[in-house]
Design an enzyme around this catalytic site. Structure first.
Site, short mmCIF file in Angstrom:
data_model
loop_
_atom_site.label_atom_id
_atom_site.label_comp_id
_atom_site.label_asym_id
_atom_site.label_seq_id
_atom_site.Cartn_x
_atom_site.Cartn_y
_atom_site.Cartn_z
CG HIS A 293 43.90 31.74 39.89
ND1 HIS A 293 42.82 31.66 40.76
CD2 HIS A 293 43.97 33.03 39.52
CE1 HIS A 293 42.28 32.86 40.89
NE2 HIS A 293 42.96 33.71 40.15
CG ASP B 53 42.14 29.24 43.12
OD1 ASP B 53 43.32 29.12 42.76
OD2 ASP B 53 41.39 30.16 42.74
CB SER C 297 42.78 36.97 41.64
OG SER C 297 42.70 35.60 41.87
#
Length: 328
Positions: free
Chosen positions: A134, A164, A270
């Site tokens: 992402h 992911d 992230s």
């Protein structure tokens, strides 16, 4: 003295020539096996010992993955990297940060609707970097900044939205410090951890905590417009226990088993690494619970100690597909 008395007086012969004990057979003759040629035995022993020592030394050195691959024929990604910090410094956050920070980068992706900021982990000296899907999903360009301030352009080698995960490669990079990959199956609740990333663009931010839970079923979005953006909108929307956090996850989602940690994670972490006490990567940070609403400012949407990371063994198992250009 009778013959029977003589038998009990001396159960074993006093001399090999004793006629009273002729019924006891002599022991079988010793037959040694084939003997090496003179000098051979003395040379073979040290050579075998040196070979064993060489294997052990390689297994505990920096070239663990390469050595295991050469000796067993297995993929190098199944090996556990050597500790990044010495045993005496194990668990020392400052020592861990100093040892592993050069292996974590900041990633800035240009998207159709804006930009995405995240982090990544260097896994090869020539610039292979693991991050979250992402972070780079739908990017028209990707820029990477290393801990020493150098900037690179990167290309996306492969993505796996179902996990992911994404693998990118820096152009013209060499001599980078690759992170040592650990074993997430060996992680236990209560283990100390260190997280490094770029929250709100603050490159190389270090936080620490413990593993607070394992095998959490975390559901995250796979939609390209649900990447981790700057500011207060669309910050890591995810679903857990039937509830949605930090915004709508959209119609396209994926679920994975996550490592839960109370190390402070914020937007920008992230794709960064979660390290164990020895400085080995045990997970890729991918989601956090925020107390703020989707429309809250980034200051109000900070970490409250519930972060989630993709186990590094999942990363290892996916590397071959990512390197081959997979876009699942």
């Amino acid at each position: 003295m009778t013959e029977s008395q003589g038998t009990y007086e001396q159960p074993y012969p006093s001399s090999p020539a004793s006629p009273a004990h002729a019924e006891w057979p002599p022991p079988p003759p010793y037959r040694p096996g084939p003997q090496p040629e003179p000098g051979k035995k003395r040379r073979r022993g040290p050579v075998a010992l040196l070979a064993a020592v060489a294997i052990v030394a390689a297994a505990v050195g920096g070239g663990t993955a390469y050595t295991v691959q050469e000796l067993t024929g297995k993929d190098a990604t199944t090996a556990v990297g050597a500790p990044a910090v010495p045993t005496a410094k194990r668990g020392d956050v400052a020592a861990i940060a100093a040892a592993v920070s050069p292996s974590v980068v900041e990633i800035n992706a240009t998207l159709a609707g804006g930009s995405s900021t995240g982090a990544g982990v260097i896994i090869s000296s020539d610039g292979e970097i693991v991050t979250n899907n992402h972070v780079v999903s739908g990017a028209s360009s990707v820029k990477v900044r290393t801990s020493d301030g150098k900037s690179y352009t990167a290309e996306v080698l492969g993505t796996d939205a179902s996990k992911d995960l994404a693998l990118i490669k820096l152009r013209g990079a060499k001599g980078l410090k690759a992170a040592a990959l650990g074993d997430s199956d060996a992680v236990r609740v209560g283990d100390p951890v260190v997280a490094i990333g770029s929250p709100e663009g603050l490159t190389g931010t270090v936080t620490s905590g413990i593993v607070s839970a394992l095998n959490r079923d975390v559901t995250v979005s796979t939609d390209e417009n649900q990447g981790q953006g700057q500011g207060g909108d669309d910050q890591w929307p995810f679903r857990f226990g039937g509830r949605e956090f930090n915004g709508d996850t959209g119609s396209s989602t994926t679920t994975y088993k996550a490592i839960q940690t109370d190390a402070s994670l914020n937007p920008g972490n992230s794709g960064g690494a979660l390290f164990d006490a020895s400085g080995r990567v045990i997970g890729i940070n991918s989601a956090m619970y925020s107390s703020g609403s989707q429309a809250s400012s980034s200051a109000e949407a900070g970490s409250i100690g519930l972060g989630f990371a993709i186990p590094v063994n999942t990363v290892k198992s996916d590397l071959a597909a990512l390197r081959s250009g997979g876009t699942s």
